[in-house]
Design a protein around this motif. Structure first.
Motif, PDB file in Angstrom:
ATOM      1  N   GLU A 147       0.877  -1.179   0.000  1.00 46.20           N
ATOM      2  CA  GLU A 147       0.000   0.000   0.000  1.00 46.20           C
ATOM      3  C   GLU A 147       0.904   1.215   0.000  1.00 46.20           C
ATOM      4  OE1 GLU A 147      -3.228   0.232  -0.312  1.00 46.20           O
ATOM      5  OE2 GLU A 147      -3.619  -1.913  -0.174  1.00 46.20           O
ATOM      6  N   THR A 148       0.557   2.202  -0.817  1.00 39.75           N
ATOM      7  CA  THR A 148       1.358   3.416  -0.917  1.00 39.75           C
ATOM      8  C   THR A 148       0.467   4.641  -0.832  1.00 39.75           C
ATOM      9  OG1 THR A 148       1.178   3.430  -3.332  1.00 39.75           O
ATOM     10  CG2 THR A 148       3.077   2.261  -2.384  1.00 39.75           C
ATOM     11  N   SER A 149       1.101   5.782  -0.689  1.00 40.01           N
ATOM     12  CA  SER A 149       0.350   7.037  -0.581  1.00 40.01           C
ATOM     13  C   SER A 149      -0.064   7.580  -1.944  1.00 40.01           C
ATOM     14  CB  SER A 149       1.176   8.085   0.162  1.00 40.01           C
ATOM     15  OG  SER A 149       2.348   8.398  -0.569  1.00 40.01           O
ATOM     16  N   GLY A 150       0.290   6.884  -3.010  1.00 36.47           N
ATOM     17  CA  GLY A 150      -0.060   7.319  -4.354  1.00 36.47           C
ATOM     18  C   GLY A 150       0.403   6.300  -5.369  1.00 36.47           C
ATOM     19  N   LEU A 151       0.409   6.694  -6.625  1.00 34.97           N
ATOM     20  CA  LEU A 151       0.730   5.757  -7.697  1.00 34.97           C
ATOM     21  C   LEU A 151       2.084   6.006  -8.351  1.00 34.97           C
ATOM     22  CD1 LEU A 151      -2.808   5.597  -9.337  1.00 34.97           C
ATOM     23  CD2 LEU A 151      -1.753   3.967  -7.755  1.00 34.97           C
ATOM     24  N   ASP A 152       2.919   6.833  -7.740  1.00 36.05           N
ATOM     25  CA  ASP A 152       4.257   7.105  -8.267  1.00 36.05           C
ATOM     26  C   ASP A 152       5.275   6.458  -7.328  1.00 36.05           C
ATOM     27  OD1 ASP A 152       6.723   8.073  -9.065  1.00 36.05           O
ATOM     28  OD2 ASP A 152       6.028  10.130  -9.332  1.00 36.05           O
ATOM     29  N   PRO A 153       5.832   5.306  -7.697  1.00 34.66           N
ATOM     30  CA  PRO A 153       6.741   4.604  -6.785  1.00 34.66           C
ATOM     31  C   PRO A 153       8.020   5.374  -6.461  1.00 34.66           C
ATOM     32  CG  PRO A 153       6.717   3.535  -8.931  1.00 34.66           C
ATOM     33  CD  PRO A 153       5.649   4.590  -8.953  1.00 34.66           C
ATOM     34  N   ALA A 154       8.387   6.337  -7.298  1.00 34.63           N
ATOM     35  CA  ALA A 154       9.591   7.129  -7.041  1.00 34.63           C
ATOM     36  C   ALA A 154       9.328   8.268  -6.063  1.00 34.63           C
ATOM     37  CB  ALA A 154      10.135   7.689  -8.350  1.00 34.63           C
ATOM     38  N   ARG A 155       8.073   8.689  -5.925  1.00 38.51           N
ATOM     39  CA  ARG A 155       7.759   9.858  -5.108  1.00 38.51           C
ATOM     40  C   ARG A 155       6.909   9.543  -3.884  1.00 38.51           C
ATOM     41  NH1 ARG A 155       3.714  13.358  -7.894  1.00 38.51           N
ATOM     42  NH2 ARG A 155       2.376  12.041  -6.686  1.00 38.51           N
TER      43      ARG A 155
ATOM     44  N   ASP B 128       6.754  10.020   8.552  1.00 40.66           N
ATOM     45  CA  ASP B 128       6.610  11.302   9.242  1.00 40.66           C
ATOM     46  C   ASP B 128       5.361  12.059   8.812  1.00 40.66           C
ATOM     47  OD1 ASP B 128       8.965  10.857  10.614  1.00 40.66           O
ATOM     48  OD2 ASP B 128      10.179  11.865   9.099  1.00 40.66           O
ATOM     49  N   ARG B 129       4.886  11.756   7.618  1.00 38.84           N
ATOM     50  CA  ARG B 129       3.680  12.422   7.129  1.00 38.84           C
ATOM     51  C   ARG B 129       2.771  11.370   6.503  1.00 38.84           C
ATOM     52  NH1 ARG B 129       4.154  12.830   1.539  1.00 38.84           N
ATOM     53  NH2 ARG B 129       6.278  12.583   0.785  1.00 38.84           N
ATOM     54  N   ALA B 130       1.493  11.624   6.580  1.00 41.83           N
ATOM     55  CA  ALA B 130       0.524  10.713   5.968  1.00 41.83           C
ATOM     56  C   ALA B 130       0.282  11.139   4.537  1.00 41.83           C
ATOM     57  CB  ALA B 130      -0.779  10.727   6.762  1.00 41.83           C
ATOM     58  N   GLY B 131      -0.253  10.226   3.753  1.00 39.74           N
ATOM     59  CA  GLY B 131      -0.650  10.572   2.397  1.00 39.74           C
ATOM     60  C   GLY B 131      -1.862  11.486   2.441  1.00 39.74           C
ATOM     61  N   GLY B 132      -2.348  11.855   1.284  1.00 40.52           N
ATOM     62  CA  GLY B 132      -3.513  12.729   1.190  1.00 40.52           C
ATOM     63  C   GLY B 132      -4.764  12.091   1.770  1.00 40.52           C
ATOM     64  N   ARG B 133      -5.683  12.927   2.167  1.00 42.56           N
ATOM     65  CA  ARG B 133      -6.937  12.484   2.796  1.00 42.56           C
ATOM     66  C   ARG B 133      -7.698  11.499   1.904  1.00 42.56           C
ATOM     67  NH1 ARG B 133      -9.626  16.033   6.368  1.00 42.56           N
ATOM     68  NH2 ARG B 133     -11.443  14.997   7.200  1.00 42.56           N
ATOM     69  N   ASP B 134      -7.775  11.773   0.602  1.00 45.40           N
ATOM     70  CA  ASP B 134      -8.474  10.872  -0.319  1.00 45.40           C
ATOM     71  C   ASP B 134      -7.814   9.501  -0.366  1.00 45.40           C
ATOM     72  OD1 ASP B 134     -10.236  12.893  -0.909  1.00 45.40           O
ATOM     73  OD2 ASP B 134      -9.265  13.447  -2.790  1.00 45.40           O
ATOM     74  N   ASN B 135      -6.497   9.479  -0.286  1.00 40.47           N
ATOM     75  CA  ASN B 135      -5.772   8.219  -0.325  1.00 40.47           C
ATOM     76  C   ASN B 135      -5.978   7.428   0.962  1.00 40.47           C
ATOM     77  OD1 ASN B 135      -2.974   6.619   0.051  1.00 40.47           O
ATOM     78  ND2 ASN B 135      -3.474   6.853  -2.122  1.00 40.47           N
ATOM     79  N   ILE B 136      -6.029   8.101   2.090  1.00 34.94           N
ATOM     80  CA  ILE B 136      -6.251   7.425   3.375  1.00 34.94           C
ATOM     81  C   ILE B 136      -7.609   6.734   3.381  1.00 34.94           C
ATOM     82  CG2 ILE B 136      -6.587   7.774   5.855  1.00 34.94           C
ATOM     83  CD1 ILE B 136      -4.391   9.937   5.681  1.00 34.94           C
ATOM     84  N   VAL B 137      -8.592   7.330   2.731  1.00 30.59           N
ATOM     85  CA  VAL B 137      -9.919   6.695   2.633  1.00 30.59           C
ATOM     86  C   VAL B 137      -9.807   5.357   1.907  1.00 30.59           C
ATOM     87  CG1 VAL B 137     -12.204   6.915   1.586  1.00 30.59           C
ATOM     88  CG2 VAL B 137     -11.182   8.869   2.762  1.00 30.59           C
ATOM     89  N   VAL B 138      -8.919   5.264   0.921  1.00 23.54           N
ATOM     90  CA  VAL B 138      -8.770   4.035   0.142  1.00 23.54           C
ATOM     91  C   VAL B 138      -8.111   2.930   0.958  1.00 23.54           C
ATOM     92  CG1 VAL B 138      -7.631   2.993  -1.865  1.00 23.54           C
ATOM     93  CG2 VAL B 138      -8.701   5.247  -2.061  1.00 23.54           C
ATOM     94  N   HIS B 139      -6.977   3.205   1.590  1.00 25.12           N
ATOM     95  CA  HIS B 139      -6.231   2.153   2.281  1.00 25.12           C
ATOM     96  C   HIS B 139      -6.490   2.100   3.784  1.00 25.12           C
ATOM     97  CE1 HIS B 139      -3.485   5.297   3.493  1.00 25.12           C
ATOM     98  NE2 HIS B 139      -3.205   5.561   2.221  1.00 25.12           N
ATOM     99  N   GLY B 140      -7.049   3.144   4.365  1.00 25.23           N
ATOM    100  CA  GLY B 140      -7.406   3.125   5.777  1.00 25.23           C
ATOM    101  C   GLY B 140      -6.236   3.212   6.741  1.00 25.23           C
ATOM    102  N   ILE B 141      -5.058   3.605   6.253  1.00 30.39           N
ATOM    103  CA  ILE B 141      -3.883   3.694   7.117  1.00 30.39           C
ATOM    104  C   ILE B 141      -3.626   5.170   7.398  1.00 30.39           C
ATOM    105  CG2 ILE B 141      -1.463   3.088   7.416  1.00 30.39           C
ATOM    106  CD1 ILE B 141      -1.909   0.951   5.204  1.00 30.39           C
ATOM    107  N   GLY B 142      -4.077   5.650   8.543  1.00 32.83           N
ATOM    108  CA  GLY B 142      -3.970   7.059   8.892  1.00 32.83           C
ATOM    109  C   GLY B 142      -2.646   7.419   9.531  1.00 32.83           C
ATOM    110  N   TYR B 143      -2.524   8.682   9.882  1.00 37.06           N
ATOM    111  CA  TYR B 143      -1.266   9.188  10.435  1.00 37.06           C
ATOM    112  C   TYR B 143      -0.901   8.504  11.749  1.00 37.06           C
ATOM    113  CZ  TYR B 143       2.343  12.025  12.429  1.00 37.06           C
ATOM    114  OH  TYR B 143       3.516  12.421  13.001  1.00 37.06           O
ATOM    115  N   ASP B 144      -1.866   8.283  12.627  1.00 35.58           N
ATOM    116  CA  ASP B 144      -1.556   7.651  13.920  1.00 35.58           C
ATOM    117  C   ASP B 144      -0.884   6.301  13.723  1.00 35.58           C
ATOM    118  OD1 ASP B 144      -2.563   9.798  15.302  1.00 35.58           O
ATOM    119  OD2 ASP B 144      -4.501   8.857  15.724  1.00 35.58           O
TER     120      ASP B 144
END
Length: 122
Positions: A31-39, A68-84
């Motif tokens: 699971e990633t914070s987006g679809l760009d594996p380099a970023r 240290d930082r969570a992905g975007g809010r829309d992405n967290i809705v998809v994978h359910g892995i929040g900042y905490d």
């Protein structure tokens, strides 16, 4: 013979015990914070073993990575892995060592393998 036919034959032979090249396979996903594996950030790694008898639920692996930082809010809705959960996760080097130990010498398979390989650094 199509590739699907070849894979089906290999699966049947493996289950029958005549293909002993690998007795345990690992199905891997990230699971990633987006679809760009380099970023984008690697958030979690999950894997489950498959043997001739099928999926081995008791032989599985799951880890949430420390970020240290969570992905975007829309992405967290998809994978359910929040900042905490990310802030208390496992450091990447430790997670990769644990994954390496879990996989051992088993072949890995997955859905979007090229992406997972890029995210995991090959």
């Amino acid at each position: 013979m199509t590739i699907v036919d070849a894979l089906a034959d290999r699966w049947r032979n493996w289950r029958a015990g005549s293909d002993t090249s690998a007795r345990r396979w690992v199905v891997l996903d990230t699971e990633t914070s987006g679809l760009d594996p380099a970023r984008d950030l690697l958030l979690s790694i999950g894997a489950v073993a498959v043997g001739p008898e099928g999926i081995c639920i008791g032989d599985s692996f799951e880890v949430v990575l420390r970020n240290d930082r969570a992905g975007g809010r829309d992405n967290i809705v998809v994978h359910g892995i929040g900042y905490d959960e990310q802030s208390t996760g496992v450091p990447l080097p430790q997670a990769l060592e644990a994954l390496k130990a879990f996989v051992a010498d088993a072949p890995c398979v997955g859905f979007h393998c090229a992406f997972d390989q890029a995210v995991l650094g090959n």
